[in-house]
Design an enzyme around this catalytic site. Structure first.
Site, PDB file in Angstrom:
ATOM      1  N   LEU A 144      15.215  -4.625  10.427  1.00 31.65           N
ATOM      2  CA  LEU A 144      13.997  -4.005  10.985  1.00 31.65           C
ATOM      3  C   LEU A 144      13.130  -3.466  10.178  1.00 31.65           C
ATOM      4  O   LEU A 144      13.685  -2.571   9.406  1.00 31.65           O
ATOM      5  CB  LEU A 144      14.466  -3.022  12.265  1.00 31.65           C
ATOM      6  CG  LEU A 144      13.367  -2.424  12.741  1.00 31.65           C
ATOM      7  CD1 LEU A 144      12.254  -3.385  13.715  1.00 31.65           C
ATOM      8  CD2 LEU A 144      14.070  -1.183  13.652  1.00 31.65           C
ATOM      9  N   ASP A 145      11.923  -3.873  10.289  1.00 31.49           N
ATOM     10  CA  ASP A 145      10.855  -3.374   9.217  1.00 31.49           C
ATOM     11  C   ASP A 145       9.963  -2.502  10.080  1.00 31.49           C
ATOM     12  O   ASP A 145       9.018  -2.793  10.760  1.00 31.49           O
ATOM     13  CB  ASP A 145      10.078  -4.323   8.468  1.00 31.49           C
ATOM     14  CG  ASP A 145       8.997  -3.844   7.471  1.00 31.49           C
ATOM     15  OD1 ASP A 145       8.973  -2.589   7.314  1.00 31.49           O
ATOM     16  OD2 ASP A 145       8.728  -4.644   6.647  1.00 31.49           O
TER      17      ASP A 145
ATOM     18  N   TYR B  81       0.725  -1.108  -0.064  1.00 31.04           N
ATOM     19  CA  TYR B  81      -0.101   0.093  -0.276  1.00 31.04           C
ATOM     20  C   TYR B  81       0.795   1.357  -0.029  1.00 31.04           C
ATOM     21  O   TYR B  81       0.669   2.036   0.880  1.00 31.04           O
ATOM     22  CB  TYR B  81      -0.976  -0.111   1.173  1.00 31.04           C
ATOM     23  CG  TYR B  81      -2.272   0.891   1.068  1.00 31.04           C
ATOM     24  CD1 TYR B  81      -2.494   1.268   0.045  1.00 31.04           C
ATOM     25  CD2 TYR B  81      -2.705   1.302   2.350  1.00 31.04           C
ATOM     26  CE1 TYR B  81      -3.764   2.130  -0.221  1.00 31.04           C
ATOM     27  CE2 TYR B  81      -4.021   2.219   2.354  1.00 31.04           C
ATOM     28  CZ  TYR B  81      -4.474   2.338   1.114  1.00 31.04           C
ATOM     29  OH  TYR B  81      -5.591   3.331   0.868  1.00 31.04           O
TER      30      TYR B  81
ATOM     31  N   GLY C 118       3.317  -7.461   5.652  1.00 33.56           N
ATOM     32  CA  GLY C 118       4.339  -8.232   5.711  1.00 33.56           C
ATOM     33  C   GLY C 118       4.917  -8.406   4.498  1.00 33.56           C
ATOM     34  O   GLY C 118       5.835  -9.455   4.340  1.00 33.56           O
TER      35      GLY C 118
ATOM     36  N   CYS D 214      -5.349  11.995  -5.248  1.00 35.56           N
ATOM     37  CA  CYS D 214      -3.939  11.913  -4.983  1.00 35.56           C
ATOM     38  C   CYS D 214      -3.222  11.561  -6.002  1.00 35.56           C
ATOM     39  O   CYS D 214      -1.963  12.141  -6.263  1.00 35.56           O
ATOM     40  CB  CYS D 214      -3.930  10.456  -3.983  1.00 35.56           C
ATOM     41  SG  CYS D 214      -4.397  10.824  -2.161  1.00 35.56           S
TER      42      CYS D 214
ATOM     43  N   GLY E 232       3.343  -3.294   7.739  1.00 33.38           N
ATOM     44  CA  GLY E 232       1.773  -3.525   6.984  1.00 33.38           C
ATOM     45  C   GLY E 232       1.443  -4.838   7.140  1.00 33.38           C
ATOM     46  O   GLY E 232       1.432  -5.703   8.020  1.00 33.38           O
TER      47      GLY E 232
ATOM     48  N   GLU F 292      -4.930  -6.502  12.838  1.00 27.34           N
ATOM     49  CA  GLU F 292      -5.085  -7.394  11.570  1.00 27.34           C
ATOM     50  C   GLU F 292      -4.082  -7.536  10.670  1.00 27.34           C
ATOM     51  O   GLU F 292      -3.923  -8.549   9.912  1.00 27.34           O
ATOM     52  CB  GLU F 292      -6.209  -6.450  10.852  1.00 27.34           C
ATOM     53  CG  GLU F 292      -6.908  -7.175   9.797  1.00 27.34           C
ATOM     54  CD  GLU F 292      -8.130  -6.343   9.091  1.00 27.34           C
ATOM     55  OE1 GLU F 292      -8.452  -6.596   8.087  1.00 27.34           O
ATOM     56  OE2 GLU F 292      -8.766  -5.655  10.006  1.00 27.34           O
ATOM     57  N   GLN F 293      -3.116  -6.509  10.373  1.00 24.60           N
ATOM     58  CA  GLN F 293      -1.950  -6.533   9.484  1.00 24.60           C
ATOM     59  C   GLN F 293      -0.930  -7.588  10.170  1.00 24.60           C
ATOM     60  O   GLN F 293      -0.341  -8.404   9.490  1.00 24.60           O
ATOM     61  CB  GLN F 293      -1.514  -5.035   9.515  1.00 24.60           C
ATOM     62  CG  GLN F 293      -2.382  -4.435   8.506  1.00 24.60           C
ATOM     63  CD  GLN F 293      -1.473  -3.052   8.050  1.00 24.60           C
ATOM     64  OE1 GLN F 293      -0.844  -2.567   8.872  1.00 24.60           O
ATOM     65  NE2 GLN F 293      -2.001  -2.589   6.940  1.00 24.60           N
TER      66      GLN F 293
END
Length: 380
Positions: free
Chosen positions: A169-170, A134, A176, A351, A174, A198-199
């Site tokens: 490290l992320d 996203y 994944g 956008c 989000g 949820e993510q």
């Protein structure tokens, strides 16, 4: 003493809007696909009184439509219509006064748009690519969304110079997708943090069997060290008051000789406000950082090795999402209202137009802990 909202003739509001659009390609009820087709007589007054909120909500309510909404926003921003005031001083005063005297209608403008955040994975799985990215894709050598997002993931990993056995490290992981890609293709051990239950659950399921640990954790609580750090599409939600804390955490968690890649939408100017409609319905309390802000909060703790702007690629990404959203609507429309459809469609087009007009940017900024001896040959 009670102040009354100005009650002006209907055609007066329309004439002011015509004046604001006079030196643009946009017409009211014209023949071009980017023209504004008005179907409610109070449209003009509502927009001039309420600005961005009035424009967006009147679209959601069906008061106007446009066959090419993304191009409309391109022209609105390209010609700086959002910054204009009527030339006639009396017209300027009545527009300003009407907004001041109508403040009570803006009380809900800063509330979280619950309808947007009740979204399920049914929409995102259909709208996004297989890695559920996203964020902006990288369209160099790509003609479709899937390839563009894979290109972006590869670009990030190559810029970080990931090596097998390293720790990554992320921050803001989000669903994944990046964690999965890095673990599979580069043999790194990934720790991801998110504040979305949820993510996190979705990401752990997709990363099953890989050396990936996605945690429900605030980034400020991190105290471990890592070889490399990445953060994609998360800094926009940190806020100026937390920028220094954010970079302090990165510096604290990055090992000597390590690299950090920041992937973020950016503003051309330093400012603390976000578009009111976007704030209400899409990204509550989100603020886009400027180059000045990023450089200020990073100095003293990290060395900037590279700054890459490919904001024009976000236009293509958003239009691909829009196409997928339209195609998938028939499958998921039972879960959402028609007003939600207009809201989400408006968001994607607005956008896209903003990136097309180069009103906002997409940056990948690469930092090192203490400067890389001999420099880095950064891939493009």
């Amino acid at each position: 003493m009670t102040t009354k909202v100005l009650d002006l003739p209907e055609n007066k509001w329309e004439s002011v809007m015509l004046e604001l659009l006079s030196d643009t390609p946009i017409q009211l009820n014209g023949v071009n696909k980017h023209d504004i087709m008005v179907s409610h007589p109070d449209f003009y007054k509502r927009v001039l009184q309420e600005g961005s909120i009035g424009l967006g909500e009147s679209y959601m309510d069906g008061w106007w439509h446009c066959d090419q909404l993304d191009q409309l926003f391109y022209y609105l921003l390209k010609y700086h219509v959002d910054e204009k005031k009527p030339a006639n001083i009396k017209d300027t005063l009545f527009v300003i006064q009407s907004r001041l005297f109508n403040m009570q209608s803006k009380k809900r403008a800063w509330m979280v748009g619950e309808e947007h955040y009740d979204l399920g994975n049914d929409l995102y799985e259909r709208m996004l690519d297989p890695y559920m990215q996203y964020s902006c894709g990288y369209w160099k050598d790509a003609t479709d969304l899937k390839t563009a997002q894979e290109n972006k993931l590869k670009l990030i990993c190559e810029k970080l110079q990931l090596q097998e056995g390293e720790t990554l490290l992320d921050i803001g992981c989000g669903w994944g997708g990046l964690s999965e890609y890095a673990a599979k293709n580069y043999g790194v051990k990934v720790t991801g943090v998110t504040i979305s239950k949820e993510q996190q659950a979705y990401g752990m399921e997709r990363c099953k069997g890989l050396p990936v640990d996605l945690r429900l954790c605030d980034y400020r609580d991190l105290n471990e060290t890592f070889d490399k750090i990445v953060s994609v599409g998360m800094f926009e939600h940190v806020g100026p008051k937390n920028y220094q804390t954010y970079f302090d955490v990165v510096s604290r968690c990055l090992k000597p000789g390590g690299l950090f890649l920041l992937h973020s939408i950016g503003s051309n100017e330093t400012q603390v406000n976000v578009d009111p409609w976007i704030n209400k319905y899409i990204f509550p309390n989100g603020v886009l950082p400027s180059m000045e802000q990023i450089s200020q909060v990073s100095q003293g703790s990290l060395v900037m090795e590279d700054w890459h702007n490919f904001g024009a690629d976000y236009d293509k990404t958003l239009m691909a999402w829009k196409e997928n959203f339209e195609k998938s609507w028939i499958d998921i429309q039972g879960n959402y209202s028609s007003r939600f459809y207009r809201m989400f469609y408006y968001y994607l087009c607005a956008c896209a137009g903003a990136f097309r007009a180069r009103n906002i940017q997409l940056w990948q900024v690469l930092f090192s802990k203490e400067g890389v001896e001999g420099g880095i040959r950064v891939p493009r």
